[in-house]
Design an enzyme around this catalytic site. Structure first.
Site, mmCIF file in Angstrom:
data_model
loop_
_atom_site.group_PDB
_atom_site.id
_atom_site.type_symbol
_atom_site.label_atom_id
_atom_site.label_comp_id
_atom_site.label_asym_id
_atom_site.label_seq_id
_atom_site.Cartn_x
_atom_site.Cartn_y
_atom_site.Cartn_z
ATOM 1 N N LYS A 111 -23.898 -14.900 4.326
ATOM 2 C CA LYS A 111 -23.142 -14.968 3.261
ATOM 3 C C LYS A 111 -23.938 -14.682 1.736
ATOM 4 C CE LYS A 111 -18.930 -13.372 5.338
ATOM 5 N NZ LYS A 111 -18.792 -13.881 6.699
ATOM 6 N N GLU A 133 -12.754 -12.758 -2.489
ATOM 7 C CA GLU A 133 -11.141 -13.433 -1.670
ATOM 8 C C GLU A 133 -12.087 -14.004 -0.237
ATOM 9 O OE1 GLU A 133 -13.253 -10.493 -1.822
ATOM 10 O OE2 GLU A 133 -14.232 -10.368 0.555
ATOM 11 N N SER A 400 -25.409 -14.993 12.733
ATOM 12 C CA SER A 400 -25.399 -14.668 11.176
ATOM 13 C C SER A 400 -24.563 -16.188 10.661
ATOM 14 C CB SER A 400 -24.193 -13.744 11.106
ATOM 15 O OG SER A 400 -23.119 -14.167 12.487
HETATM 16 C C1 LIG Z 1 -18.207 -13.786 7.528
HETATM 17 C C2 LIG Z 1 -18.785 -13.988 8.606
HETATM 18 C C3 LIG Z 1 -19.009 -12.908 9.611
HETATM 19 C C4 LIG Z 1 -18.916 -11.204 9.574
HETATM 20 O O1 LIG Z 1 -18.959 -10.506 8.490
HETATM 21 P P1 LIG Z 1 -20.037 -9.351 8.094
HETATM 22 O O2 LIG Z 1 -19.203 -8.749 7.129
HETATM 23 O O3 LIG Z 1 -18.853 -8.296 9.238
HETATM 24 O O4 LIG Z 1 -21.026 -9.701 8.378
HETATM 25 C C5 LIG Z 1 -20.068 -12.900 10.701
HETATM 26 N N1 LIG Z 1 -20.662 -14.053 11.312
HETATM 27 C C6 LIG Z 1 -20.401 -15.478 10.343
HETATM 28 C C7 LIG Z 1 -21.372 -16.524 10.752
HETATM 29 C C8 LIG Z 1 -19.837 -14.622 9.033
HETATM 30 O O5 LIG Z 1 -19.740 -16.061 8.681
#
Ligand SMILES: *Cc1c(COP(=O)(O)O)cnc(C)c1O
Length: 422
Positions: A111, A133, A400
């Site tokens: 993020k 948000e 992610s």
């Molecule tokens: C917020 C988040 C997601 C999902 O958001 P996307 O916009 O689909 O990437 C996925 N993995 C993590 C670790 C997150 O914090």
């Protein structure tokens, strides 16, 4: 690696080869095929135009590029490594599984790539206040972090239910000086927090920028967030060449709103021999309200200013959603994913809560990595794909984020499942 001019589409095409129409989206009206667009009240139209021109000026300004590159390197710790998950691959008995380690970024997820870029844009526009948000709190933390870094006042809207469930992130946002405003309307979760942030923005747009946390919302947000997140895929392409001398056969990422997936996939879109797989939250099953798989089970419609796949009832009312992972718990999805689904450039599958929890444990035990529950969805699908391939094949997963935030909840859910099975 050289991040300069990363964001310029032209440069990107020539460096990744074989530009296609899939790469030159959105058009100037913000459309990805028939998806996307800008469905907002008149009060926001000027601000979105201002954002669009500030963005285009910024990406053509080498100073902006340098500033962002510097932050990504020294503050976030980029590039994030590519990592061969050896024991996990052995366990699957098929292709090699590699992770793109976004979990190692400062703040523990992808993020921050977006919030730093948008915080720089805020200052370029001469705005002095930032709102956001957040659902699980990850985007809220990444926004509060960027705001603390630059000294910009920050307000984060968060559903009251999520405030309760995600206390550590609430605490961290407050420690960094952000004000967290609990939202008591509707289901008191992410979609209500977005509604409330939009309402604030309509009243404060002259001095406030709204940093949206995924590739959703009205044009130009889906494009801006994708471009800032595309550092993931661009690094992955370069690292693939270094680490295994070619591109991976398959690239997998989880899809909530779709930002880590868009950032991972977009640089690969022109490489048509690379298979791309997005993984949605299958929750507790495919009945309405039990999952958050908008592309798998939704219908085209407008949500939060953009035309895309939405989980909705016959009257077009947004349906409730469920996922064990708060970050995937959203009834819509970025319009570019809708476009990739309809053009069949990306295959979308889902992974249920149970499989994601299992995978969390397997990755922890075989690799010594606690993956975010969101990322566990992607790894689960990658393991299935890898098992059907040969040892020469390479499956690359976007990890992610890290799973420290989920560890307590995972332990609780595993206990609950064990008890129910006795
Ligand atoms: C917020 C988040 C997601 C999902 O958001 P996307 O916009 O689909 O990437 C996925 N993995 C993590 C670790 C997150 O914090």
């Amino acid at each position: 690696m050289d991040n300069t001019l990363y964001l310029k589409r032209k440069t990107m095409n020539s460096s990744t080869g074989s530009p296609t129409d899939m790469v030159s989206v959105p058009d100037e009206t913000g459309r990805f095929g028939k998806f996307g667009g800008c469905y907002v009240p008149e009060t926001l139209v000027d601000a979105l135009h201002q954002l669009e021109s500030a963005y285009h000026e910024a990406i053509n300004d080498s100073q902006f590029q340098q500033q962002l590159d510097e932050l990504l390197t020294r503050f976030v710790g980029r590039p994030s490594p590519l990592y061969y998950a050896r024991r996990l691959s052995q366990k699957c008995g098929g292709a090699q599984i590699w992770f793109k380690r976004e979990d190692l970024n400062h703040t523990g997820a992808h993020k921050i790539n977006n919030t730093l870029g948008q915080a720089l844009l805020t200052m370029r526009m001469g705005k002095s206040r930032i709102i956001a948000e957040t659902g699980a709190g990850q985007h809220g933390v990444a926004t509060a972090t960027a705001c603390a870094h630059f000294g910009i006042p920050c307000v984060v809207y968060m559903g009251a239910e999520d405030v309760r469930r995600q206390q550590p992130n609430v605490r961290n946002m407050k420690l960094m000086g952000a004000e967290v405003r609990p939202v008591e309307t509707g289901s008191r979760t992410l979609r209500d927090a977005i509604n409330e942030a939009m309402r604030d923005w309509m009243a404060s747009v002259a001095d406030t920028h709204y940093i949206i946390g995924s590739v959703v919302g009205p044009h130009p947000f889906p494009q801006i967030v994708r471009d800032f997140q595309s550092v993931i895929g661009r690094e992955a392409i370069e690292q693939s060449q270094t680490d295994f001398g070619r591109l991976p056969d398959t690239v997998v990422a989880c899809v909530g709103g779709g930002s880590n997936a868009a950032g991972m996939f977009y640089p690969f879109v022109g490489h048509t021999d690379v298979e791309l797989v997005g993984v949605e939250a299958g929750g507790l099953g495919n009945t309405a309200g039990a999952h958050a798989a908008s592309l798998s089970y939704g219908e085209p419609g407008v949500l939060h200013g953009s035309f895309s796949y939405v989980l909705q009832d016959e009257d077009g009312q947004t349906l409730p959603v469920h996922s064990a992972s708060a970050g995937l718990d959203y009834p819509g999805v970025g319009p570019e994913h809708a476009f990739w689904k309809d053009t069949q450039r990306v295959r979308y599958v889902s992974c249920d809560d149970h499989a994601a929890l299992d995978t969390f444990q397997i990755v922890a035990e075989t690799e010594g990595i606690l993956p975010a529950l969101e990322s566990s969805h992607a790894v689960s699908a990658a393991m299935k794909i890898a098992a059907e391939k040969s040892a020469d094949d390479i499956v690359l997963v976007c990890l992610s984020g890290r799973g420290d935030k989920d560890a307590a909840e995972v332990a609780r859910l595993i206990d609950e499942m064990k008890r129910n099975s006795h």
